[in-house]
Design a protein around this motif. Structure first.
Motif, PDB file in Angstrom:
ATOM      1  N   PRO A 141       0.802  -1.223   0.000  1.00  0.00           N
ATOM      2  CA  PRO A 141       0.000   0.000   0.000  1.00  0.00           C
ATOM      3  C   PRO A 141       0.835   1.274   0.000  1.00  0.00           C
ATOM      4  O   PRO A 141       0.292   2.359  -0.212  1.00  0.00           O
ATOM      5  N   GLY A 142       2.147   1.157   0.184  1.00  0.00           N
ATOM      6  CA  GLY A 142       2.997   2.338   0.204  1.00  0.00           C
ATOM      7  C   GLY A 142       3.558   2.720  -1.150  1.00  0.00           C
ATOM      8  O   GLY A 142       4.163   3.783  -1.295  1.00  0.00           O
ATOM      9  N   THR A 143       3.366   1.876  -2.162  1.00  0.00           N
ATOM     10  CA  THR A 143       3.825   2.203  -3.512  1.00  0.00           C
ATOM     11  C   THR A 143       2.766   3.036  -4.222  1.00  0.00           C
ATOM     12  O   THR A 143       1.609   3.091  -3.796  1.00  0.00           O
ATOM     13  N   LEU A 144       3.153   3.669  -5.308  1.00  0.00           N
ATOM     14  CA  LEU A 144       2.199   4.482  -6.073  1.00  0.00           C
ATOM     15  C   LEU A 144       1.023   3.630  -6.557  1.00  0.00           C
ATOM     16  O   LEU A 144      -0.147   3.997  -6.373  1.00  0.00           O
ATOM     17  N   LEU A 145       1.323   2.483  -7.163  1.00  0.00           N
ATOM     18  CA  LEU A 145       0.240   1.595  -7.617  1.00  0.00           C
ATOM     19  C   LEU A 145      -0.569   1.061  -6.441  1.00  0.00           C
ATOM     20  O   LEU A 145      -1.784   0.904  -6.533  1.00  0.00           O
ATOM     21  N   GLY A 146       0.115   0.797  -5.336  1.00  0.00           N
ATOM     22  CA  GLY A 146      -0.578   0.292  -4.153  1.00  0.00           C
ATOM     23  C   GLY A 146      -1.564   1.302  -3.596  1.00  0.00           C
ATOM     24  O   GLY A 146      -2.681   0.948  -3.209  1.00  0.00           O
ATOM     25  N   ARG A 147      -1.175   2.566  -3.547  1.00  0.00           N
ATOM     26  CA  ARG A 147      -2.091   3.607  -3.062  1.00  0.00           C
ATOM     27  C   ARG A 147      -3.307   3.707  -3.966  1.00  0.00           C
ATOM     28  O   ARG A 147      -4.441   3.862  -3.494  1.00  0.00           O
ATOM     29  N   ALA A 148      -3.092   3.602  -5.282  1.00  0.00           N
ATOM     30  CA  ALA A 148      -4.211   3.642  -6.222  1.00  0.00           C
ATOM     31  C   ALA A 148      -5.137   2.448  -6.023  1.00  0.00           C
ATOM     32  O   ALA A 148      -6.367   2.576  -6.073  1.00  0.00           O
ATOM     33  N   LEU A 149      -4.560   1.274  -5.769  1.00  0.00           N
ATOM     34  CA  LEU A 149      -5.364   0.076  -5.547  1.00  0.00           C
ATOM     35  C   LEU A 149      -6.203   0.213  -4.280  1.00  0.00           C
ATOM     36  O   LEU A 149      -7.388  -0.144  -4.277  1.00  0.00           O
ATOM     37  N   VAL A 150      -5.611   0.730  -3.208  1.00  0.00           N
ATOM     38  CA  VAL A 150      -6.350   0.925  -1.957  1.00  0.00           C
ATOM     39  C   VAL A 150      -7.552   1.832  -2.200  1.00  0.00           C
ATOM     40  O   VAL A 150      -8.680   1.521  -1.789  1.00  0.00           O
ATOM     41  N   GLY A 152      -9.036   2.458  -5.098  1.00  0.00           N
ATOM     42  CA  GLY A 152      -9.964   1.759  -5.990  1.00  0.00           C
ATOM     43  C   GLY A 152     -10.823   0.739  -5.265  1.00  0.00           C
ATOM     44  O   GLY A 152     -12.029   0.644  -5.506  1.00  0.00           O
ATOM     45  N   GLU A 153     -10.233  -0.012  -4.359  1.00  0.00           N
ATOM     46  CA  GLU A 153     -11.009  -1.016  -3.623  1.00  0.00           C
ATOM     47  C   GLU A 153     -12.017  -0.355  -2.692  1.00  0.00           C
ATOM     48  O   GLU A 153     -13.117  -0.868  -2.507  1.00  0.00           O
ATOM     49  N   ARG A 154     -11.657   0.780  -2.106  1.00  0.00           N
ATOM     50  CA  ARG A 154     -12.617   1.516  -1.260  1.00  0.00           C
ATOM     51  C   ARG A 154     -13.791   2.021  -2.109  1.00  0.00           C
ATOM     52  O   ARG A 154     -14.940   1.937  -1.680  1.00  0.00           O
ATOM     53  N   VAL A 155     -13.487   2.523  -3.309  1.00  0.00           N
ATOM     54  CA  VAL A 155     -14.547   3.029  -4.192  1.00  0.00           C
ATOM     55  C   VAL A 155     -15.498   1.897  -4.594  1.00  0.00           C
ATOM     56  O   VAL A 155     -16.722   2.081  -4.624  1.00  0.00           O
ATOM     57  N   ILE A 156     -14.952   0.733  -4.885  1.00  0.00           N
ATOM     58  CA  ILE A 156     -15.786  -0.420  -5.248  1.00  0.00           C
ATOM     59  C   ILE A 156     -16.694  -0.817  -4.087  1.00  0.00           C
ATOM     60  O   ILE A 156     -17.806  -1.279  -4.290  1.00  0.00           O
ATOM     61  N   GLY A 157     -16.195  -0.620  -2.855  1.00  0.00           N
ATOM     62  CA  GLY A 157     -16.987  -0.984  -1.682  1.00  0.00           C
ATOM     63  C   GLY A 157     -16.392  -2.109  -0.864  1.00  0.00           C
ATOM     64  O   GLY A 157     -17.052  -2.649   0.023  1.00  0.00           O
ATOM     65  N   PHE A 158     -15.133  -2.475  -1.152  1.00  0.00           N
ATOM     66  CA  PHE A 158     -14.464  -3.509  -0.379  1.00  0.00           C
ATOM     67  C   PHE A 158     -14.023  -2.950   0.969  1.00  0.00           C
ATOM     68  O   PHE A 158     -13.758  -1.762   1.110  1.00  0.00           O
ATOM     69  N   ASP A 159     -13.893  -3.844   1.939  1.00  0.00           N
ATOM     70  CA  ASP A 159     -13.365  -3.494   3.253  1.00  0.00           C
ATOM     71  C   ASP A 159     -12.015  -4.190   3.412  1.00  0.00           C
ATOM     72  O   ASP A 159     -11.799  -4.982   4.311  1.00  0.00           O
ATOM     73  N   SER A 160     -11.103  -3.916   2.496  1.00  0.00           N
ATOM     74  CA  SER A 160      -9.816  -4.601   2.436  1.00  0.00           C
ATOM     75  C   SER A 160      -8.842  -4.095   3.491  1.00  0.00           C
ATOM     76  O   SER A 160      -8.896  -2.942   3.899  1.00  0.00           O
ATOM     77  N   THR A 161      -7.940  -4.980   3.899  1.00  0.00           N
ATOM     78  CA  THR A 161      -6.870  -4.662   4.835  1.00  0.00           C
ATOM     79  C   THR A 161      -5.543  -4.887   4.120  1.00  0.00           C
ATOM     80  O   THR A 161      -5.298  -5.978   3.601  1.00  0.00           O
ATOM     81  N   PHE A 162      -4.712  -3.850   4.074  1.00  0.00           N
ATOM     82  CA  PHE A 162      -3.413  -3.960   3.413  1.00  0.00           C
ATOM     83  C   PHE A 162      -2.294  -3.759   4.425  1.00  0.00           C
ATOM     84  O   PHE A 162      -2.453  -3.035   5.399  1.00  0.00           O
ATOM     85  N   TRP A 163      -1.153  -4.412   4.180  1.00  0.00           N
ATOM     86  CA  TRP A 163       0.020  -4.322   5.043  1.00  0.00           C
ATOM     87  C   TRP A 163       1.243  -4.028   4.199  1.00  0.00           C
ATOM     88  O   TRP A 163       1.316  -4.442   3.046  1.00  0.00           O
ATOM     89  N   THR A 164       2.233  -3.408   4.811  1.00  0.00           N
ATOM     90  CA  THR A 164       3.552  -3.352   4.204  1.00  0.00           C
ATOM     91  C   THR A 164       4.177  -4.737   4.383  1.00  0.00           C
ATOM     92  O   THR A 164       3.698  -5.539   5.203  1.00  0.00           O
ATOM     93  N   PRO A 165       5.249  -5.049   3.656  1.00  0.00           N
ATOM     94  CA  PRO A 165       5.896  -6.349   3.868  1.00  0.00           C
ATOM     95  C   PRO A 165       6.328  -6.570   5.324  1.00  0.00           C
ATOM     96  O   PRO A 165       6.139  -7.662   5.872  1.00  0.00           O
ATOM     97  N   ALA A 166       6.879  -5.540   5.956  1.00  0.00           N
ATOM     98  CA  ALA A 166       7.313  -5.687   7.353  1.00  0.00           C
ATOM     99  C   ALA A 166       6.127  -5.937   8.280  1.00  0.00           C
ATOM    100  O   ALA A 166       6.208  -6.759   9.200  1.00  0.00           O
ATOM    101  N   GLU A 167       5.005  -5.239   8.038  1.00  0.00           N
ATOM    102  CA  GLU A 167       3.809  -5.449   8.864  1.00  0.00           C
ATOM    103  C   GLU A 167       3.266  -6.863   8.701  1.00  0.00           C
ATOM    104  O   GLU A 167       2.858  -7.494   9.680  1.00  0.00           O
ATOM    105  N   LEU A 168       3.292  -7.382   7.472  1.00  0.00           N
ATOM    106  CA  LEU A 168       2.784  -8.738   7.255  1.00  0.00           C
ATOM    107  C   LEU A 168       3.726  -9.767   7.882  1.00  0.00           C
ATOM    108  O   LEU A 168       3.265 -10.764   8.446  1.00  0.00           O
ATOM    109  N   CYS A 169       5.028  -9.520   7.837  1.00  0.00           N
ATOM    110  CA  CYS A 169       5.960 -10.417   8.531  1.00  0.00           C
ATOM    111  C   CYS A 169       5.670 -10.428  10.028  1.00  0.00           C
ATOM    112  O   CYS A 169       5.695 -11.491  10.659  1.00  0.00           O
TER     113      CYS A 169
END
Length: 197
Positions: A141-150, A152-169
């Motif tokens: 979610p910290g990359t340019l494409l990642g921010r756009a995806l976040v 976009g998913e909110r606009v669609i109506g998803f309740d998605s949870t994204f992590w950085t690689p370190a957060e997911l580790c």
């Protein structure tokens, strides 16, 4: 909280199932295999968790594996079954799989849709045998494409949870895995190994 499409965005994926494979190519196998290299056991029995139509399984099949696709969306599993994959309908947060039943599991571009990702990680740790691995490909979610995806998913109506690689580790470590980053970037890959006794 769940999206307007229900927990895990299931209604969206049930509706999209017939068109999904037209928009989404098979997953790239090399990053998944790089994650499998972290295992301390042979990789034979594999689950494709939240695997939808079998997008990751299609790629892994070409690499000589035949994963079982597990998903909650009946529409997506119908497509996976039609493509010749073994399927199991189930919630990633309460898998209908025995303890230590598989050598590895993959979650490709899907963990962010789970209504309770932490439960999904704990369940993966339960069903993967000691020395086996969970390989996760997600969007940073910290990359340019990642921010756009976040957005976009909110606009669609998803309740998605994204992590950085370190957060997911960190989340993998909390679920009982030994975790490391395999690949950085927009589509990053992390792996968690189930500790051996």
């Amino acid at each position: 909280m769940s999206s307007r499409f229900g927990p895990g965005d299931v209604r969206f994926f049930d509706r999209l199932a017939r068109l999904y494979d037209l928009a989404m190519p098979p997953a790239k196998v090399r990053p998944l295999r790089d994650g499998f290299a972290f295992a301390n056991r042979p990789i034979e029995r594999v689950l494709d968790l939240a695997g939808g139509t079998g997008r990751a399984s299609r790629g892994l099949r070409r690499a000589g594996l035949d994963p079982i696709v597990v998903d909650i969306s009946a529409g997506m599993l119908t497509r996976a079954s039609e493509a010749g994959h073994e399927v199991v309908r189930g919630d990633a947060g309460a898998l209908p799989i025995d303890d230590d039943a598989v050598d590895a599991a993959v979650v490709v571009d899907a963990l962010h849709h789970l209504p309770d990702p932490d439960a999904g990680l704990r369940e993966a740790a339960r069903v993967i045998a000691p020395g086996g691995v969970l390989v996760i490909q997600e969007f940073h979610p910290g990359t340019l494409l990642g921010r756009a995806l976040v957005v976009g998913e909110r606009v669609i109506g998803f309740d998605s949870t994204f992590w950085t690689p370190a957060e997911l580790c960190s989340a993998l470590s909390e679920a009982g895995f030994d975790a490391r980053i395999v690949r950085e970037g927009f589509e990053y890959v992390v792996v968690g190994r189930v500790p051996e006794a």
